[in-house]
Design an enzyme around this catalytic site. Structure first.
Site, mmCIF file in Angstrom:
data_model
loop_
_atom_site.group_PDB
_atom_site.id
_atom_site.type_symbol
_atom_site.label_atom_id
_atom_site.label_comp_id
_atom_site.label_asym_id
_atom_site.label_seq_id
_atom_site.Cartn_x
_atom_site.Cartn_y
_atom_site.Cartn_z
ATOM 1 N N SER A 37 26.001 -54.682 102.648
ATOM 2 C CA SER A 37 24.687 -53.805 102.183
ATOM 3 C C SER A 37 24.665 -54.087 100.499
ATOM 4 O O SER A 37 25.564 -54.247 99.916
ATOM 5 C CB SER A 37 24.771 -52.587 102.338
ATOM 6 N N TYR A 50 30.165 -44.972 101.357
ATOM 7 C CA TYR A 50 29.241 -46.278 101.908
ATOM 8 C C TYR A 50 29.560 -47.582 100.895
ATOM 9 O O TYR A 50 29.602 -48.428 101.371
ATOM 10 C CB TYR A 50 27.819 -45.809 102.384
ATOM 11 N N ALA A 53 32.918 -48.930 100.865
ATOM 12 C CA ALA A 53 33.211 -49.503 102.122
ATOM 13 C C ALA A 53 32.600 -51.049 102.279
ATOM 14 O O ALA A 53 33.082 -52.195 102.580
ATOM 15 C CB ALA A 53 32.981 -48.813 103.210
ATOM 16 N N LYS A 54 31.235 -51.022 101.694
ATOM 17 C CA LYS A 54 30.632 -52.373 101.662
ATOM 18 C C LYS A 54 31.035 -53.039 100.603
ATOM 19 O O LYS A 54 31.270 -54.405 100.784
ATOM 20 C CB LYS A 54 29.151 -52.129 101.691
ATOM 21 N N ILE A 83 15.383 -52.879 104.496
ATOM 22 C CA ILE A 83 14.671 -53.897 105.580
ATOM 23 C C ILE A 83 14.126 -52.691 106.382
ATOM 24 O O ILE A 83 14.377 -51.493 106.806
ATOM 25 C CB ILE A 83 15.798 -54.538 106.520
#
Length: 184
Positions: A37, A50, A53-54, A83
């Site tokens: 991401s 998040y 982690a990405k 998106i």
């Protein structure tokens, strides 16, 4: 709790890849594409777990690419921005406008655009790309990445002293210009 989310996401990725890699190594061919991401590239308030982690997935991608590249296996990561999916359907009104206005291309991306990038990375044309995290975000990351501080310009004067005797003569005030030969 936050550290568990990041840990779980990275561990699952590693476990899944480990199972796939054995056959790829035997075949001496493979394409691994991780989906990351843009949050992992630029961070996102309220999403430390998040984003972490990405971001970790980017390091995982680079390391794995170095480990198995000699076996004709490429490893890349795709980092989508906003998106049009179920995850962005909840956006409405001003908040959606604000997001679209923060994207240089002034629109949300389409799922098929991400799929086409993933497909390209599996083709012969994408065979020389490995260890990369490719953002597909309409330019969101470039606008939100940290600006580089303006660098001050400095001029440096490098003087090469051809001999110690010349340095001594400068100290004495007897010779300003260096000799063209080395007398030591």
């Amino acid at each position: 709790m936050r550290h568990k989310v990041a840990h779980r996401k990275l561990n699952r990725t590693a476990e899944h890849r480990k199972a796939l890699i054995k056959n790829m190594i035997k075949d001496r061919y493979g394409r691994i594409i991780n989906i990351s991401s843009v949050s992992g590239l630029m961070g996102n308030p309220g999403q430390v777990n998040y984003s972490s982690a990405k971001a970790g997935l980017s390091g995982f991608t680079k390391s794995l690419a170095k480990e198995i590249g000699s076996r004709n296996i490429t490893v890349n990561s795709i980092a989508p921005g906003f998106i049009e999916t179920d995850m962005t359907d909840f956006l409405e009104g001003e908040s959606k406008e604000d997001i679209i206005n923060s994207i240089p291309l002034k629109r949300l991306g389409k799922a098929n655009e991400v799929a086409e990038l993933a497909f390209f990375l599996t083709t012969n044309e994408g065979a020389y790309i490995t260890g990369q995290t490719i953002s597909i975000d309409g330019g969101l990351f470039i606008l939100n990445s940290s600006p580089q501080p303006k660098q001050k310009s400095f001029w440096f004067l490098y003087i090469v002293f051809p001999s110690l005797s010349w340095i001594k003569s400068i100290k004495d005030g007897s010779n300003f210009f260096p000799p063209f030969t080395n007398d030591e």
